[in-house]
Scaffold this active site. Sequence first.
Site, PDB file in Angstrom:
ATOM      1  N   PRO A 249      -7.278 -24.100 -45.667  1.00  0.00           N
ATOM      2  CG  PRO A 249      -9.449 -23.702 -44.874  1.00  0.00           C
ATOM      3  CD  PRO A 249      -8.039 -23.178 -44.803  1.00  0.00           C
ATOM      4  CB  CYS A 250      -6.654 -25.175 -50.785  1.00  0.00           C
ATOM      5  SG  CYS A 250      -5.441 -26.446 -50.444  1.00  0.00           S
TER       6      CYS A 250
END
Length: 288
Positions: A249-250
Amino acid sequence: MNKMNTQAATNFDRITEAIAYIQQNFKEQPSLEEVAEHVHLSPYHFQRIFTEWAGVSPKKFLQFITLKHAKKLLKEQQSSLFDTAYESGLSGSGRLHDLFVRIEGMTPGEFKNGGENLSIHYSYVESPFGKMLIASTSKGVCHIAFADDEGAALQGLKAKFPAAVYTQQMDAVLENIRLIFTHDWDKIHEIKLHLKGTDFQLKVWETLLRIPSGQLATYGSIARQIERPKASRAVGTAIGDNPVAYLIPCHRVIQSSGLFGQYHWGSVRKAAMIGWEAVKAEQMLIDE
């Protein structure tokens, strides 16, 4: 300029000089002591300030420079592994092998062959944030990207493994991803990933996986968690190189100012993802 600023400027000049020295002399594989002496610092002090400024140790930086040269020889000149090792300043193909496996996650031969004999299954799936291209090997998920343009997305995947064999089909690994998009986003940790990256990148990506859905982190906080508090810029680069959209989850990493910042697949999509997750997290609290 006060004393602190003067010292910082001096350190920056020394690190710049050290980087140039390593780039010019990497074929001699200079030791920490040799580089430190060149910039008139003790090895201990040089190691500390180089890591603070560059985000990696002098040894790791030398490895990156060596690897970059080796990759060019293998790809552009089709050099043999022995010749590549020799021309890169390494003592033999064994050291070249170790360097590639440690940093690239593959052997020199696998890199040279561009993923030859690697079988990759891929498919397109719908998500709440648009169509996605998902791909896997026998070891796990190797690639996820938003596919606003299906052809361009597929070309981006093939560029990473140009000699792999591609089959458009939904296997068990990809089916698990599809089900997460439509049923339960909280089971992401059960999906196996097949990633290649540097030790630093893998450490950053692993840290991202620990950010709960509905929560956010800053580039600085990620840098502190991996014990590189002054490497926020390097952390940002590693986050931008994330090969697996959403599952790593950048999008949950924002600027310290509170601004969402840029996103590889569009800042509007990033804002939508953050908002969607916040609503889901709030709904879960209500349900409890």
